[in-house]
Write a protein that holds these residues in place. Structure first.
Motif, PDB file in Angstrom:
ATOM      1  N   THR A 122       0.952  -1.253   0.036  1.00 39.08           N
ATOM      2  CA  THR A 122       0.161  -0.053  -0.041  1.00 39.08           C
ATOM      3  C   THR A 122       1.035   1.177   0.074  1.00 39.08           C
ATOM      4  OG1 THR A 122      -1.807  -1.047   1.278  1.00 39.08           O
ATOM      5  CG2 THR A 122      -1.916   1.227   1.271  1.00 39.08           C
ATOM      6  N   ARG A 123       1.938   1.282   1.003  1.00 38.72           N
ATOM      7  CA  ARG A 123       2.908   2.480   1.028  1.00 38.72           C
ATOM      8  C   ARG A 123       3.381   2.538   0.012  1.00 38.72           C
ATOM      9  NH1 ARG A 123       5.533   0.417   5.320  1.00 38.72           N
ATOM     10  NH2 ARG A 123       7.080  -0.365   3.919  1.00 38.72           N
ATOM     11  N   ASN A 124       4.190   1.724  -1.045  1.00 38.45           N
ATOM     12  CA  ASN A 124       4.972   1.769  -2.083  1.00 38.45           C
ATOM     13  C   ASN A 124       3.794   2.157  -3.261  1.00 38.45           C
ATOM     14  OD1 ASN A 124       7.036   1.245  -0.767  1.00 38.45           O
ATOM     15  ND2 ASN A 124       7.358  -0.841  -1.715  1.00 38.45           N
ATOM     16  N   LYS A 125       2.744   1.676  -3.408  1.00 38.65           N
ATOM     17  CA  LYS A 125       1.882   1.947  -4.404  1.00 38.65           C
ATOM     18  C   LYS A 125       1.367   3.365  -4.376  1.00 38.65           C
ATOM     19  CE  LYS A 125      -1.207  -1.024  -5.710  1.00 38.65           C
ATOM     20  NZ  LYS A 125      -2.413  -1.917  -5.547  1.00 38.65           N
ATOM     21  N   GLU A 126       0.974   3.807  -3.073  1.00 37.06           N
ATOM     22  CA  GLU A 126       0.421   5.399  -3.233  1.00 37.06           C
ATOM     23  C   GLU A 126       1.650   6.271  -3.490  1.00 37.06           C
ATOM     24  OE1 GLU A 126      -2.377   7.798  -0.219  1.00 37.06           O
ATOM     25  OE2 GLU A 126      -2.272   5.722  -0.148  1.00 37.06           O
ATOM     26  N   VAL A 127       2.812   6.122  -3.070  1.00 36.83           N
ATOM     27  CA  VAL A 127       4.065   7.029  -2.939  1.00 36.83           C
ATOM     28  C   VAL A 127       4.482   6.960  -4.637  1.00 36.83           C
ATOM     29  CG1 VAL A 127       6.675   7.432  -2.822  1.00 36.83           C
ATOM     30  CG2 VAL A 127       4.947   6.766  -0.826  1.00 36.83           C
ATOM     31  N   GLU A 128       4.340   5.932  -5.158  1.00 35.42           N
ATOM     32  CA  GLU A 128       4.711   5.899  -6.555  1.00 35.42           C
ATOM     33  C   GLU A 128       3.573   6.509  -7.569  1.00 35.42           C
ATOM     34  OE1 GLU A 128       7.148   5.158  -8.424  1.00 35.42           O
ATOM     35  OE2 GLU A 128       8.115   3.582  -7.372  1.00 35.42           O
ATOM     36  N   LEU A 129       2.051   6.421  -7.339  1.00 35.98           N
ATOM     37  CA  LEU A 129       1.037   7.128  -7.860  1.00 35.98           C
ATOM     38  C   LEU A 129       1.235   8.703  -7.546  1.00 35.98           C
ATOM     39  CD1 LEU A 129      -1.455   7.239  -9.224  1.00 35.98           C
ATOM     40  CD2 LEU A 129      -2.807   6.898  -6.883  1.00 35.98           C
ATOM     41  N   TRP A 130       1.701   9.108  -6.506  1.00 33.19           N
ATOM     42  CA  TRP A 130       1.891  10.467  -6.122  1.00 33.19           C
ATOM     43  C   TRP A 130       3.069  11.154  -6.968  1.00 33.19           C
ATOM     44  CZ3 TRP A 130       4.962  12.449  -1.321  1.00 33.19           C
ATOM     45  CH2 TRP A 130       4.862  13.781  -1.298  1.00 33.19           C
ATOM     46  N   MET A 131       4.026  10.372  -7.043  1.00 34.53           N
ATOM     47  CA  MET A 131       5.157  10.768  -7.794  1.00 34.53           C
ATOM     48  C   MET A 131       4.860  10.908  -9.265  1.00 34.53           C
ATOM     49  SD  MET A 131       7.132  11.628  -5.709  1.00 34.53           S
ATOM     50  CE  MET A 131       7.210  11.430  -3.816  1.00 34.53           C
ATOM     51  N   SER A 132       4.101   9.837  -9.936  1.00 35.41           N
ATOM     52  CA  SER A 132       3.787   9.827 -11.259  1.00 35.41           C
ATOM     53  C   SER A 132       2.737  11.183 -11.304  1.00 35.41           C
ATOM     54  CB  SER A 132       2.915   8.656 -11.600  1.00 35.41           C
ATOM     55  OG  SER A 132       3.609   7.532 -11.407  1.00 35.41           O
ATOM     56  N   GLN A 133       1.914  11.541 -10.662  1.00 38.79           N
ATOM     57  CA  GLN A 133       1.242  12.738 -10.787  1.00 38.79           C
ATOM     58  C   GLN A 133       2.087  13.817 -10.612  1.00 38.79           C
ATOM     59  OE1 GLN A 133      -1.297  12.230  -7.374  1.00 38.79           O
ATOM     60  NE2 GLN A 133      -2.764  10.989  -8.684  1.00 38.79           N
ATOM     61  N   LEU A 134       3.284  14.066 -10.101  1.00 38.31           N
ATOM     62  CA  LEU A 134       4.078  15.135  -9.693  1.00 38.31           C
ATOM     63  C   LEU A 134       4.706  15.290 -11.063  1.00 38.31           C
ATOM     64  CD1 LEU A 134       5.371  14.953  -6.132  1.00 38.31           C
ATOM     65  CD2 LEU A 134       3.854  16.814  -6.926  1.00 38.31           C
ATOM     66  N   ASN A 135       5.224  13.970 -11.702  1.00 34.47           N
ATOM     67  CA  ASN A 135       6.130  14.036 -12.851  1.00 34.47           C
ATOM     68  C   ASN A 135       5.141  14.679 -13.955  1.00 34.47           C
ATOM     69  OD1 ASN A 135       8.307  12.802 -11.894  1.00 34.47           O
ATOM     70  ND2 ASN A 135       7.511  10.801 -12.449  1.00 34.47           N
ATOM     71  N   GLN A 136       3.875  14.846 -13.899  1.00 31.49           N
ATOM     72  CA  GLN A 136       2.990  15.596 -14.994  1.00 31.49           C
ATOM     73  C   GLN A 136       3.139  17.140 -14.727  1.00 31.49           C
ATOM     74  OE1 GLN A 136       1.656  13.784 -17.307  1.00 31.49           O
ATOM     75  NE2 GLN A 136       2.679  11.922 -16.134  1.00 31.49           N
ATOM     76  N   LYS A 137       3.782  17.514 -13.539  1.00 32.72           N
ATOM     77  CA  LYS A 137       3.862  18.825 -13.147  1.00 32.72           C
ATOM     78  C   LYS A 137       5.171  19.456 -13.552  1.00 32.72           C
ATOM     79  CE  LYS A 137       0.112  19.024  -9.887  1.00 32.72           C
ATOM     80  NZ  LYS A 137      -0.301  19.201  -8.357  1.00 32.72           N
ATOM     81  N   ASN A 138       6.207  18.529 -13.320  1.00 32.35           N
ATOM     82  CA  ASN A 138       7.739  19.164 -13.564  1.00 32.35           C
ATOM     83  C   ASN A 138       8.461  17.831 -13.701  1.00 32.35           C
ATOM     84  OD1 ASN A 138       9.555  18.218 -11.002  1.00 32.35           O
ATOM     85  ND2 ASN A 138       7.510  18.884 -10.023  1.00 32.35           N
ATOM     86  N   ASP A 139       9.538  18.359 -14.450  1.00 33.15           N
ATOM     87  CA  ASP A 139      10.486  16.924 -14.619  1.00 33.15           C
ATOM     88  C   ASP A 139      11.963  16.938 -13.855  1.00 33.15           C
ATOM     89  OD1 ASP A 139      11.986  19.043 -15.737  1.00 33.15           O
ATOM     90  OD2 ASP A 139      11.957  18.566 -17.759  1.00 33.15           O
TER      91      ASP A 139
END
Length: 243
Positions: free
Chosen positions: A212-229
């Protein structure tokens, strides 16, 4: 890179991932991160972001880890007074510079760190990024970012203004929560709800299972990748009942 350690009433968590900008440039992740026990009753957390325009940015960010580990040891042995803010600032700059023969501007890096030693907390920041935490129920926040975010920032380099080094000291601290992140994450945070994020993130890392922890963090980071590189690094240190 993901790491999670839970032992002896401590939690140490870190996540670091290269951003698209550095993938395309072939330069690697310029962030460096460390969490750990330095010696008896002494822990530290360090998150540094090598300045992309600097030739040896990764080497510069890696050097901050050694500097803060050494500072932690000196504080433990009372070789540097926690009350000597100017002395601490001089030590950080001089020790970091001593890692290189010259051309310090080639190694520019920002830094966010927290040291806990025998009930004393020292938190510090040079440049951007975000550092938040709680000491025995009292929040603290350190940031060099605002709504008018700019690519320009202070950093460890050849010239470091004393006023650009922020330090916070807390004493007689029994319980500590500290979260540090580079600007690839920090500049996207909603500062109006930053402590709600802090509580949620601590609960996620501390109480949820690994999947659960890893899945949620990875999803959050994927969303942030849409905002900056940018590269994205975040670290959490929790110390409970240490004095």
């Amino acid at each position: 890179m993901i790491s999670f350690v839970k032992e002896d009433n401590t939690i140490q968590y870190l996540y670091s991932k290269i951003g698209k900008h550095h993938i395309d440039a072939g330069t690697g992740n310029q962030d460096s991160v460390y969490i750990g026990k330095i010696c008896d009753e002494t822990y530290c957390l360090v998150v540094s972001d090598g300045v992309s325009s600097c030739k040896w940015a990764k080497t510069g960010s890696e050097a901050t880890i050694d500097t803060i580990r050494t500072l932690s040891t000196k504080i433990y042995h009372n070789e540097i007074s926690i009350d000597d803010g100017d002395g601490i600032k001089r030590f950080i700059v001089r020790d970091w510079k001593n890692h290189f023969d010259e051309s310090w501007n080639d190694y520019g890096t920002t830094i966010n760190f927290v040291i806990w030693s025998r009930g004393i907390v020292l938190a510090g920041q040079i440049g951007d990024g975000l550092l938040i935490g709680v000491t025995d129920g009292e929040n603290f926040l350190m940031t060099d970012m605002d709504e008018n975010y700019s690519v320009e920032t202070y950093a460890l380099a050849e010239v470091v203004l004393k006023s650009s080094i922020q330090l916070t000291v807390r004493k007689n601290v029994n319980n500590l929560i500290a979260i540090a992140m580079t600007d690839g994450i920090g500049k996207e945070m909603n500062m109006e709800s930053i402590y709600e994020f802090q509580d949620y993130f601590v609960d996620l890392i501390k109480n949820r299972d690994e999947e659960t922890r890893n899945k949620e963090v990875e999803l959050w980071m994927s969303q942030l990748n849409q905002k900056n590189d940018d590269d994205k690094t975040i670290a959490l240190m929790v110390l409970e009942g240490k004095t």
